[in-house]
Design a protein around this motif. Structure first.
Motif, short mmCIF file in Angstrom:
data_model
loop_
_atom_site.label_atom_id
_atom_site.label_comp_id
_atom_site.label_asym_id
_atom_site.label_seq_id
_atom_site.Cartn_x
_atom_site.Cartn_y
_atom_site.Cartn_z
N ASN A 54 54.91 -67.97 55.12
CA ASN A 54 55.02 -66.51 55.20
C ASN A 54 55.04 -65.80 53.85
OD1 ASN A 54 57.59 -67.10 54.33
ND2 ASN A 54 58.53 -66.79 56.33
N LYS A 104 48.32 -54.12 64.01
CA LYS A 104 48.78 -55.00 62.95
C LYS A 104 50.31 -55.02 63.00
CE LYS A 104 44.76 -53.64 60.46
NZ LYS A 104 44.26 -52.50 59.68
N VAL A 112 56.32 -52.54 62.34
CA VAL A 112 57.09 -53.53 61.59
C VAL A 112 58.37 -53.83 62.37
CG1 VAL A 112 58.33 -54.05 59.44
CG2 VAL A 112 56.22 -52.71 59.37
N MET A 170 53.93 -56.71 61.78
CA MET A 170 54.60 -57.53 60.78
C MET A 170 56.03 -57.78 61.21
SD MET A 170 53.24 -56.25 57.11
CE MET A 170 54.76 -56.51 56.27
N THR A 228 59.74 -59.37 59.92
CA THR A 228 60.53 -59.93 58.82
C THR A 228 62.00 -60.00 59.21
OG1 THR A 228 60.81 -59.97 56.42
CG2 THR A 228 61.04 -57.84 57.50
N PRO A 256 50.52 -52.20 58.19
CA PRO A 256 50.81 -52.47 59.60
C PRO A 256 51.10 -51.19 60.37
CG PRO A 256 52.73 -52.92 58.25
CD PRO A 256 51.62 -52.61 57.30
N SER A 290 57.45 -63.95 66.19
CA SER A 290 56.03 -63.68 65.96
C SER A 290 55.16 -64.54 66.86
CB SER A 290 55.65 -63.84 64.49
OG SER A 290 56.12 -65.04 63.97
N PHE A 295 51.81 -61.07 61.59
CA PHE A 295 52.24 -61.80 60.40
C PHE A 295 53.76 -61.84 60.34
CE2 PHE A 295 48.40 -61.05 57.36
CZ PHE A 295 47.75 -62.14 57.94
N GLU A 296 54.30 -63.04 60.22
CA GLU A 296 55.71 -63.08 59.82
C GLU A 296 55.71 -63.11 58.31
OE1 GLU A 296 57.02 -67.51 60.91
OE2 GLU A 296 58.09 -66.68 59.19
N VAL A 297 56.55 -62.28 57.72
CA VAL A 297 56.51 -62.09 56.27
C VAL A 297 57.89 -62.36 55.68
CG1 VAL A 297 55.99 -60.46 54.43
CG2 VAL A 297 54.69 -60.37 56.55
N LEU A 333 49.62 -66.20 54.12
CA LEU A 333 48.90 -65.17 54.88
C LEU A 333 47.40 -65.24 54.57
CD1 LEU A 333 51.32 -62.12 54.43
CD2 LEU A 333 51.36 -63.91 56.15
#
Lengths: 243, 452
Positions: free
Chosen positions: B86, B51, B131, B53, B55, B128, B64, B112-114, B91
């Motif tokens: 995002n 997972k 990160v 992530m 940011t 995740p 991403s 995931f781009e957050v 999501l």
């Protein structure tokens, strides 16, 4: 004629595109063939403000405002106060505006000392006052609307001081009393970003004229074609002010 | 048995969005989340693999995209919010679209781009194992408050990570790098070590040493506040990166550079352009290496990777060559202008600025862009300004010294594209929309496509 602009703490108070105010002042002088010099005034400045015609202060983050507050208190404050009393033209935005007041008290209770030339104090709140703002103002005998963007959580209250204008849309000084900004002698404090001067050219010209008058006596500025600036301002006012 | 009713609701909304011809990158998730607030957590728990992530302010979407492609090339089925929606609802929408009607999610990796401001909530739900942080710049300040607050928020979020998780940070960006001093996860850094010419920029975010408060000095600046910095007072300096990019070569066709990790050197080739894509590539490849993916898989994926919609996308308007690139903050705008000026060709620009919520309501940032420098060294014949803030953009150009007779203003994206095509002879057209303006521009091209 020559206008010397002092950009105060350009490395510390530099949020939200306020540099656009310097650009606007510079261009509006250049278009009129008035010579302009921009002096950077930061922590290492050694003069006493007699070399400056128009002083600009922007906003900064909390940490940077603390540095500025200390520098004003320990070094520049006395000379700056004298220059202001003598009629120095000053434009102070947001954090810079708050710093010209008596103090800023944060939500947690700590106090940041200001220069104290404006009889005004600011208190932190837990609501951020963010958004487009329209005010109506009466400066130097001219009545006009100004448009900008405000972004502050400090609430400023004036003590028997003249505000810069009356809020039509937005919060202004504190979201309570419909006042926006402050005028004292030739000092103009405001919460308007946007930046404020390019879209409100009347205000820009009042600052230039005031500063030049102090230096040269009678001054009359050549009118410029501001139709694009006015078109921009009017379209925004039309959008924001719902009837 | 239907496992999650909310997934069904979301899928129905997604379907109706499709029928209505709307993208639906957030709405299905929004409605499903109101039916089940724990939806993300529940669906994520079904995924056993990596997972990831991502940011930061700039580069999230391309980074991403690259990471998702690398994982797919490694044989993983990846859930990925590729539309760049995002926030939490985006999501949830990505997860719903990946699930079948029975609420089963047959995927084995998440990318995931957050959004920086929602990190805390999303970390808690996604848990995740890696990160990635790209950089912090002033972006949409009216939504986030000040930059310091954003960095604090992200740091706080990272402190909730399990200790065996990995955090990959940009060593060259002082705000990002300083986060590594205070978190408990395993920290890796990446950075550039090359004497390439930096981007001349207004948006230098002065950084102060987190140890002693003294102002940082720079040996090299790549762009904005990214570079090789140190504190002259206490000696704190840019961390030594685990992943380094050297021998960088850039032109309008693409990028080449060497990536150093431990005692190995890898040669990287890409069709992406511009210095900031070196960072995106370096970040994505480092992530791939940390996830133990074989280098050959990584390098092949990267070499074939094409820019996504609106990210330096090449297109044609009425048979005239055009490039579309999203601009959403001063540094992104400046990097784009810098790249355009390096092409050494006459240009016509279409700049479209909206001030919807996702764009940030405040357009003051246009004044933080060094348009003066760009216009003084580049041949620009016409500029069309468009969007809700078309007039603001025109005022900015006027004060940057551009001849207002060569500025055309229209709030409609469609009219703006027609206008620029009309005005253009030999020039290269550059279409520069901010976030929601890009949707308006893309809509135009989709309609044109459908007419064919």
């Amino acid at each position: 004629m020559k206008l010397v602009i002092g950009h105060m703490y350009p490395d510390l108070l530099n949020l939200y595109g306020d540099i656009g105010n310097i650009v606007a002042l510079k261009k509006r002088c250049e278009w009129r063939k008035i010579e302009v010099e921009v002096k950077q005034i930061s922590l290492d400045y050694k003069e006493n403000f007699t070399d400056i015609d128009l002083l600009f202060l922007g906003g900064g983050s909390d940490r940077e405002q603390k540095i500025v507050s200390d520098d004003l208190k320990n070094k520049k404050g006395k000379n700056l106060k004298t220059a202001i009393k003598d009629g120095l033209t000053v434009l102070a935005i947001c954090g810079g505006y708050q710093l010209l007041g008596e103090y800023y008290q944060t939500l947690a209770g700590s106090k940041l000392e200001g220069l104290g030339v404006l009889k005004a104090w600011t208190i932190g709140s837990n609501r951020r006052m963010i958004g487009n703002i329209v005010i109506e103002t009466n400066v130097a005998g001219k009545n006009f609307k100004m448009v900008g963007f405000e972004n502050h959580s400090g609430k400023t209250f004036l003590v028997k001081m003249e505000p810069l204008g009356k809020v039509i849309i937005g919060n202004g000084n504190n979201g309570e009393d419909k006042t926006e900004g402050c005028i004292y002698k030739n000092v103009y404090g405001t919460y308007l970003h946007g930046p404020v001067l390019p879209k409100n050219p009347e205000f820009a010209d009042i600052l230039i004229e005031t500063a030049l008058k102090r230096k040269y006596g009678k001054v009359e500025l050549t009118p410029l074609d501001d139709s694009l600036e006015q078109q921009t301002k009017q379209s925004l006012i039309k959008r924001f002010v719902k009837k | 048995m239907v496992k999650f009713l909310s997934v069904n609701i979301g899928k129905l909304v997604n379907l109706s969005c499709k029928i209505a011809g709307k993208g639906g990158t957030s709405l299905p998730g929004k409605i499903a989340l109101s039916a089940d607030p724990n939806l993300i957590k529940k669906l994520i728990s079904l995924i056993k693999g990596n997972k990831v992530m991502i940011t930061g302010t700039n580069g999230k979407t391309t980074t991403s995209g690259l990471i998702a492609s690398i994982l797919s090339a490694n044989g993983k089925k990846v859930v990925y919010n590729k539309e760049g929606a995002n926030m939490k609802t985006g999501l949830a929408t990505a997860l719903i679209k990946s699930s079948n009607f029975f609420g089963n999610l047959q995927k084995d990796a998440v990318v995931f781009e957050v959004d920086e401001a929602t990190m805390l909530i999303i970390i808690e739900e996604v848990q995740p194992n890696i990160v990635v942080i790209t950089n912090f710049f002033r972006d949409q300040l009216d939504r986030f408050g000040e930059l310091d607050m954003t960095v604090e928020k992200v740091k706080k979020a990272l402190l909730t990570l399990p200790q065996d998780s990995i955090v990959l940070l940009n060593a060259d960006e002082p705000f990002t790098a300083s986060i590594g001093d205070e978190i408990k996860s395993k920290v890796f850094y990446y950075g550039i070590e090359d004497n390439i010419e930096g981007i001349n920029s207004f948006s230098f975010e002065q950084k102060y040493c987190p140890v002693c408060g003294h102002r940082y000095e720079y040996k090299r600046v790549y762009y904005g506040q990214l570079g090789d910095y140190y504190c002259p007072n206490c000696g704190k300096k840019r961390p030594n990166p685990h992943f380094k990019a050297t021998n960088i070569f850039l032109n309008e066709e693409g990028i080449n550079f060497d990536l150093h990790y431990k005692d190995k050197v890898f040669t990287i080739k890409s069709k992406l352009i511009g210095l900031y894509n070196v960072y995106n590539l370096l970040t994505a490849i480092s992530t791939g290496i940390l996830l133990n993916i074989e280098f050959n898989t990584i390098s092949k994926t990267v070499e074939n990777y094409l820019p996504i919609e609106g990210r330096l996308q090449k297109t044609k308007i009425k048979n005239k060559k055009a490039i579309i690139n999203l601009i959403k903050n001063p540094i992104g705008f400046e990097s784009t202008l810098n790249m355009l000026s390096q092409f050494n060709k006459p240009l016509n620009l279409l700049i479209s600025i909206n001030d919807n919520y996702a764009d940030g309501r405040d357009v003051s940032w246009l004044w933080d862009v060094n348009l003066e420098s760009f216009l003084s060294k580049t041949k620009v014949n016409y500029i069309v300004t468009s969007g809700l803030r078309a007039e603001d953009m025109a005022v900015r150009l006027k004060y940057a010294g551009f001849d207002i007779k060569k500025i055309k203003i229209t709030n409609s994206a469609e009219k703006a594209i027609d206008m620029i095509a009309e005005l253009t002879k030999e020039e290269l057209i550059a279409i520069l929309p901010n976030y929601t303006s890009l949707y308006d521009i893309n809509k135009y091209f989709k309609i044109q496509e459908a007419k064919k």
